[in-house]
Design a protein around this motif. Structure first.
Motif, PDB file in Angstrom:
ATOM      1  N   THR A 192      42.720  39.417  42.256  1.00 29.61           N
ATOM      2  CA  THR A 192      42.442  39.895  43.693  1.00 29.61           C
ATOM      3  C   THR A 192      43.319  38.731  44.415  1.00 29.61           C
ATOM      4  OG1 THR A 192      40.620  38.947  43.931  1.00 29.61           O
ATOM      5  CG2 THR A 192      40.558  41.084  43.076  1.00 29.61           C
ATOM      6  N   ARG A 193      43.641  39.105  45.849  1.00 27.32           N
ATOM      7  CA  ARG A 193      43.915  38.071  46.896  1.00 27.32           C
ATOM      8  C   ARG A 193      43.142  36.847  46.786  1.00 27.32           C
ATOM      9  NH1 ARG A 193      45.511  39.841  52.771  1.00 27.32           N
ATOM     10  NH2 ARG A 193      47.723  39.167  52.180  1.00 27.32           N
ATOM     11  N   LYS A 194      41.878  37.126  46.848  1.00 28.45           N
ATOM     12  CA  LYS A 194      40.737  35.942  46.729  1.00 28.45           C
ATOM     13  C   LYS A 194      40.771  35.025  45.559  1.00 28.45           C
ATOM     14  CE  LYS A 194      35.935  35.370  48.184  1.00 28.45           C
ATOM     15  NZ  LYS A 194      34.553  35.803  48.261  1.00 28.45           N
ATOM     16  N   GLN A 195      41.001  35.765  44.346  1.00 29.53           N
ATOM     17  CA  GLN A 195      41.172  34.783  43.173  1.00 29.53           C
ATOM     18  C   GLN A 195      42.464  34.089  43.040  1.00 29.53           C
ATOM     19  OE1 GLN A 195      40.714  38.241  40.446  1.00 29.53           O
ATOM     20  NE2 GLN A 195      38.303  37.751  40.131  1.00 29.53           N
ATOM     21  N   ARG A 196      43.523  34.518  43.603  1.00 37.50           N
ATOM     22  CA  ARG A 196      44.646  33.978  43.685  1.00 37.50           C
ATOM     23  C   ARG A 196      44.751  32.689  44.467  1.00 37.50           C
ATOM     24  NH1 ARG A 196      48.309  39.160  43.705  1.00 37.50           N
ATOM     25  NH2 ARG A 196      47.426  38.857  45.847  1.00 37.50           N
ATOM     26  N   ARG A 197      44.143  32.879  45.758  1.00 39.84           N
ATOM     27  CA  ARG A 197      44.063  31.672  46.498  1.00 39.84           C
ATOM     28  C   ARG A 197      43.059  30.696  46.174  1.00 39.84           C
ATOM     29  NH1 ARG A 197      41.292  33.656  51.763  1.00 39.84           N
ATOM     30  NH2 ARG A 197      42.326  35.543  51.139  1.00 39.84           N
TER      31      ARG A 197
END
Length: 175
Positions: free
Chosen positions: A2-7
């Motif tokens: 997810t976007r949060k995990q990539r960040r």
């Protein structure tokens, strides 16, 4: 991902790279982050001739020999060991026997061939912050206010000194 995990992964990776870089820099500068070495440090570390260094201590009493053309030889001591210093140039006004000094130069077979000599203020000068900390810890002695070193205190090891006057000498220390 997810976007949060990539960040989170990107931030964690950046912090890790930064930590490694800081660790490598500090490891490389371990011996260089010293204002000066004492004569005992030089002897114990077995510093090789040809090494550039800063040596600090007190000018040994009776060791100053003035030569021609601004040449001077003296010895720097820390009480345990003594190293000869040769310098050619104008000495600082505060330079005298028994006074703290830092000489920067190259170690050779007979001592240090200095290219600069710095004389230090007497140890009774201290920044306001140090005086406040001593008072707060209960180590402040009335002799400090009179501009005298306390009789019971051991002599401080030579080190970088501040050019801030004592509160007793100026009424209030200023930076």
């Amino acid at each position: 991902m997810t976007r949060k995990q990539r960040r989170f992964a990107l931030i964690a990776g950046g912090v890790a790279v930064l930590a490694v870089a800081v660790g490598l820099v500090l490891n490389a500068l371990t011996d260089s982050i010293v204002f000066f070495n004492s004569p005992t440090d030089v002897v114990e570390k077995k510093v090789q001739p040809g090494t550039r260094l800063r040596i600090g201590g007190l000018v040994a009493p009776g060791s100053v020999e003035l030569g021609e053309n601004l040449a001077v030889r003296f010895q720097v001591t820390d009480g345990a060991n003594t190293i000869a210093v040769a310098y050619k140039g104008i000495l600082p006004d505060l330079f005298r026997e028994g006074q703290g000094v830092i000489a920067e130069g190259v170690l050779d077979g007979s001592g240090v061939k200095a290219d600069s000599v710095l004389a230090k203020h007497d140890e009774k000068y201290m920044p306001r912050e140090v005086a406040d900390a001593l008072k707060k810890q209960g180590h402040w002695q009335a002799d400090y206010d009179k501009g005298k070193a306390p009789a019971a205190a051991p002599a401080a090891a030579p080190g970088p000194q501040s050019s801030v006057a004592t509160p007793a000498a100026t009424g209030a220390a200023t930076r």
